[in-house]
Scaffold this motif. Structure first.
Motif, PDB file in Angstrom:
ATOM      1  N   PRO A  64       0.990  -1.172   0.105  1.00  0.00           N
ATOM      2  CA  PRO A  64       0.019  -0.162  -0.002  1.00  0.00           C
ATOM      3  C   PRO A  64       0.868   1.292  -0.013  1.00  0.00           C
ATOM      4  N   LEU A  65       0.369   2.317  -0.461  1.00  0.00           N
ATOM      5  CA  LEU A  65       0.991   3.320  -0.553  1.00  0.00           C
ATOM      6  C   LEU A  65       1.203   3.978   0.773  1.00  0.00           C
ATOM      7  N   ALA A  66       0.386   4.015   1.697  1.00  0.00           N
ATOM      8  CA  ALA A  66       0.591   4.568   3.033  1.00  0.00           C
ATOM      9  C   ALA A  66       1.932   3.833   3.773  1.00  0.00           C
ATOM     10  N   SER A  67       2.430   2.795   3.409  1.00  0.00           N
ATOM     11  CA  SER A  67       3.408   2.111   3.787  1.00  0.00           C
ATOM     12  C   SER A  67       4.606   2.205   3.019  1.00  0.00           C
ATOM     13  N   LEU A  68       4.820   3.228   2.080  1.00  0.00           N
ATOM     14  CA  LEU A  68       5.845   3.475   1.194  1.00  0.00           C
ATOM     15  C   LEU A  68       7.102   3.744   1.883  1.00  0.00           C
ATOM     16  N   ARG A  69       6.976   4.805   3.009  1.00  0.00           N
ATOM     17  CA  ARG A  69       8.353   5.232   3.615  1.00  0.00           C
ATOM     18  C   ARG A  69       8.995   4.043   4.324  1.00  0.00           C
ATOM     19  N   ALA A  70       8.009   3.355   5.039  1.00  0.00           N
ATOM     20  CA  ALA A  70       8.730   2.335   5.870  1.00  0.00           C
ATOM     21  C   ALA A  70       9.118   1.270   5.190  1.00  0.00           C
ATOM     22  N   SER A  71       8.605   0.840   3.946  1.00  0.00           N
ATOM     23  CA  SER A  71       9.136  -0.055   3.072  1.00  0.00           C
ATOM     24  C   SER A  71      10.308   0.248   2.434  1.00  0.00           C
ATOM     25  N   HIS A  72      10.334   1.465   1.932  1.00  0.00           N
ATOM     26  CA  HIS A  72      11.612   2.152   1.426  1.00  0.00           C
ATOM     27  C   HIS A  72      12.830   1.811   2.418  1.00  0.00           C
ATOM     28  N   ALA A  73      12.660   2.384   3.307  1.00  0.00           N
ATOM     29  CA  ALA A  73      13.671   2.297   4.582  1.00  0.00           C
ATOM     30  C   ALA A  73      14.068   0.932   4.722  1.00  0.00           C
ATOM     31  N   GLN A  74      13.026  -0.251   4.932  1.00  0.00           N
ATOM     32  CA  GLN A  74      13.311  -1.408   5.202  1.00  0.00           C
ATOM     33  C   GLN A  74      14.211  -2.057   4.078  1.00  0.00           C
ATOM     34  N   ASP A  75      13.761  -2.047   2.821  1.00  0.00           N
ATOM     35  CA  ASP A  75      14.342  -2.541   1.592  1.00  0.00           C
ATOM     36  C   ASP A  75      15.722  -2.006   1.398  1.00  0.00           C
ATOM     37  N   SER A  76      15.676  -0.782   1.611  1.00  0.00           N
ATOM     38  CA  SER A  76      17.017   0.027   1.391  1.00  0.00           C
ATOM     39  C   SER A  76      18.167  -0.585   2.185  1.00  0.00           C
ATOM     40  N   ALA A  77      17.878  -0.623   3.467  1.00  0.00           N
ATOM     41  CA  ALA A  77      18.872  -1.390   4.390  1.00  0.00           C
ATOM     42  C   ALA A  77      19.051  -2.964   4.011  1.00  0.00           C
ATOM     43  N   ARG A  78      18.085  -3.558   3.722  1.00  0.00           N
ATOM     44  CA  ARG A  78      18.251  -4.872   3.025  1.00  0.00           C
ATOM     45  C   ARG A  78      19.374  -5.111   2.070  1.00  0.00           C
ATOM     46  N   LEU A  79      18.923  -4.162   1.011  1.00  0.00           N
ATOM     47  CA  LEU A  79      19.894  -4.018  -0.061  1.00  0.00           C
ATOM     48  C   LEU A  79      21.360  -3.528   0.123  1.00  0.00           C
ATOM     49  N   GLY A  80      21.361  -2.596   0.957  1.00  0.00           N
ATOM     50  CA  GLY A  80      22.813  -2.316   1.242  1.00  0.00           C
ATOM     51  C   GLY A  80      23.541  -3.512   2.035  1.00  0.00           C
ATOM     52  N   ASP A  81      22.734  -4.249   2.937  1.00  0.00           N
ATOM     53  CA  ASP A  81      23.373  -5.493   3.574  1.00  0.00           C
ATOM     54  C   ASP A  81      24.083  -6.523   2.492  1.00  0.00           C
ATOM     55  N   LEU A 197      12.544  12.387   1.427  1.00  0.00           N
ATOM     56  CA  LEU A 197      13.028  11.196   1.319  1.00  0.00           C
ATOM     57  C   LEU A 197      14.083  11.218   0.480  1.00  0.00           C
ATOM     58  N   ALA A 198      15.114  10.703   0.677  1.00  0.00           N
ATOM     59  CA  ALA A 198      16.035  10.556  -0.477  1.00  0.00           C
ATOM     60  C   ALA A 198      15.685   9.390  -1.449  1.00  0.00           C
ATOM     61  N   MET A 199      15.473   9.401  -2.637  1.00  0.00           N
ATOM     62  CA  MET A 199      15.072   8.564  -3.580  1.00  0.00           C
ATOM     63  C   MET A 199      16.467   7.922  -4.590  1.00  0.00           C
ATOM     64  N   VAL A 200      17.422   8.524  -4.407  1.00  0.00           N
ATOM     65  CA  VAL A 200      18.755   8.416  -5.156  1.00  0.00           C
ATOM     66  C   VAL A 200      19.878   8.790  -4.024  1.00  0.00           C
ATOM     67  N   ARG A 201      20.976   7.766  -4.076  1.00  0.00           N
ATOM     68  CA  ARG A 201      21.932   8.047  -3.155  1.00  0.00           C
ATOM     69  C   ARG A 201      23.335   7.600  -3.664  1.00  0.00           C
ATOM     70  N   PRO A 202      24.277   8.238  -3.546  1.00  0.00           N
ATOM     71  CA  PRO A 202      25.743   7.622  -3.901  1.00  0.00           C
ATOM     72  C   PRO A 202      26.252   6.809  -3.158  1.00  0.00           C
ATOM     73  N   THR A 203      27.195   5.638  -3.570  1.00  0.00           N
ATOM     74  CA  THR A 203      27.633   4.712  -2.612  1.00  0.00           C
ATOM     75  C   THR A 203      29.238   4.702  -3.206  1.00  0.00           C
ATOM     76  N   GLY A 204      29.919   4.011  -2.411  1.00  0.00           N
ATOM     77  CA  GLY A 204      31.349   3.582  -2.849  1.00  0.00           C
ATOM     78  C   GLY A 204      32.303   4.899  -3.087  1.00  0.00           C
ATOM     79  N   ALA A 205      32.994   4.550  -4.388  1.00  0.00           N
ATOM     80  CA  ALA A 205      33.760   5.570  -4.587  1.00  0.00           C
ATOM     81  C   ALA A 205      33.216   6.903  -4.963  1.00  0.00           C
ATOM     82  N   PHE A 206      32.190   6.603  -5.635  1.00  0.00           N
ATOM     83  CA  PHE A 206      31.364   7.841  -6.121  1.00  0.00           C
ATOM     84  C   PHE A 206      30.862   8.830  -4.984  1.00  0.00           C
ATOM     85  N   ARG A 207      30.463   8.273  -3.679  1.00  0.00           N
ATOM     86  CA  ARG A 207      30.054   8.992  -2.544  1.00  0.00           C
ATOM     87  C   ARG A 207      31.545   9.663  -2.026  1.00  0.00           C
ATOM     88  N   ALA A 208      32.653   8.890  -1.879  1.00  0.00           N
ATOM     89  CA  ALA A 208      33.694   9.505  -1.551  1.00  0.00           C
ATOM     90  C   ALA A 208      34.085  10.656  -2.334  1.00  0.00           C
TER      91      ALA A 208
END
Length: 344
Positions: A64-81, A197-208
């Motif tokens: 559901p759209l109402a849980s977008l923020r919570a789902s985004h945070a959860q899936d982003s953390a899982r993807l990073g791991d 809410l940040a929908m895009v973020r740099p990682t790794g060497a690009f972030r540095a």
């Protein structure tokens, strides 16, 4: 909008100021262009010629759209791991530079959305196949342009970053083109769920690399020949910041002089003001020097044969009587009102 010639007798409330949100097409385009410039400059500085697009999706990606923020945070953390573990154990040569979240309306006029992620990575075909097996073993999906047989493998790095950062405006437009646009209620909920809410973020060497630019106070720009370069960030004085904070918080601010139609079909010289909906012309005149602009606006309308200026507001000859604000003209030593020419 306040009419200059009548000192605000004609006015029009344009509504509340639009906030920053990447659901607006113009703001999303500016953000997307910035990501493209930054990533293209990073690849050029590091000698990177080829970047691979990867699309991943969590086992449960529709909610559901109402849980977008919570789902985004959860899936982003899982993807990073999963990316960190995969690089450490399975594909040590894989480098991920950019992660962008994308949503799609899947039903009920935006009440349900699909969330997936676009990645910009640098890896060999062997590393991509190993990561795909690792992701699919736990229910995630993995697609990459290198082993997926896509023509996007040759995409320019800057264009790939722009595609990964297209964000919410693209989702809103696609929903409208598919004939099931977001309802007003769901559009308001989308704004609440994605505000700040940040929908895009740099990682790794690009972030540095971006962090180094921030520390050096540099920004990526295009020169006169269209080539990417860096220049020092423009600095705003402390006084200017305090003044802007004052004008935008407790007072009113004159934004620009322009032409506006107040509903009678005549384009009139006017001022655009940011502030309360009941702000008066006198409040603006107490802060800004608008006397010359008022005189120029009256003369412009008179020269065009306009009769819309009330008699009590028209410029008076020397020795005349009538109502005129003390700041709208200057008075000479003999008591006559001086006329001032101001370019419009």
């Amino acid at each position: 909008m306040l009419d200059l010639a009548t000192c605000g007798a004609l006015r029009e409330y344009l509504g509340r100021q639009r906030r920053r949100w990447h659901g607006y097409a113009d703001q999303a385009h500016a953000l997307k262009a910035k990501w493209g410039r930054d990533y293209a400059a990073f690849c050029a500085s590091e000698g990177i010629a080829q970047v691979i697009q990867v699309v991943v999706r969590a086992p449960v990606s529709v909610f559901p759209l109402a849980s977008l923020r919570a789902s985004h945070a959860q899936d982003s953390a899982r993807l990073g791991d999963r990316l960190r573990y995969g690089r450490k154990r399975i594909a040590p040569d894989l480098s991920c530079d950019l992660i962008g979240a994308e949503i799609r309306s899947v039903g009920q006029h935006g009440a349900e959305v699909d969330l997936h992620f676009h990645l910009a990575v640098r890896a060999s075909a062997k590393d991509c196949r190993a990561m795909r097996s690792y992701f699919e073993a736990s229910g995630w999906s993995w697609w990459d342009s290198l082993t997926g047989g896509s023509a996007e493998i040759e995409r320019y790095p800057g264009a790939l970053a722009q595609y990964a950062s297209k964000s919410l405006a693209e989702a809103i437009r696609d929903a409208s083109e598919d004939g099931v646009p977001f309802s007003p209620k769901n559009l308001a909920e989308l704004h609440r769920q994605t505000r700040h809410l940040a929908m895009v973020r740099p990682t790794g060497a690009f972030r540095a690399w971006k962090g180094q630019l921030e520390r050096n106070r540099l920004v990526v720009v295009e020169d006169e020949n269209g080539r990417l370069t860096t220049r020092p960030r423009r600095r705003m004085s402390t006084f200017s910041r305090l003044r802007d904070r004052l004008f935008t918080s407790t007072g009113s601010r004159l934004l620009c002089l322009t032409l506006h139609d107040f509903g009678d079909g005549t384009m009139r010289p006017a001022i655009r003001v940011r502030g309360r909906d009941d702000v008066t012309f006198g409040e603006i005149a107490a802060t800004y020097e608008v006397a010359d602009a008022v005189v120029a606006a009256r003369r412009a309308l008179i020269s065009l044969g306009s009769t819309a200026i009330p008699e009590s507001f028209k410029p008076l000859p020397c020795g005349g009587e009538g109502r005129s604000p003390p700041w709208s003209s200057r008075t000479s030593a003999d008591g006559c009102q001086e006329q001032h020419d101001a370019p419009w």
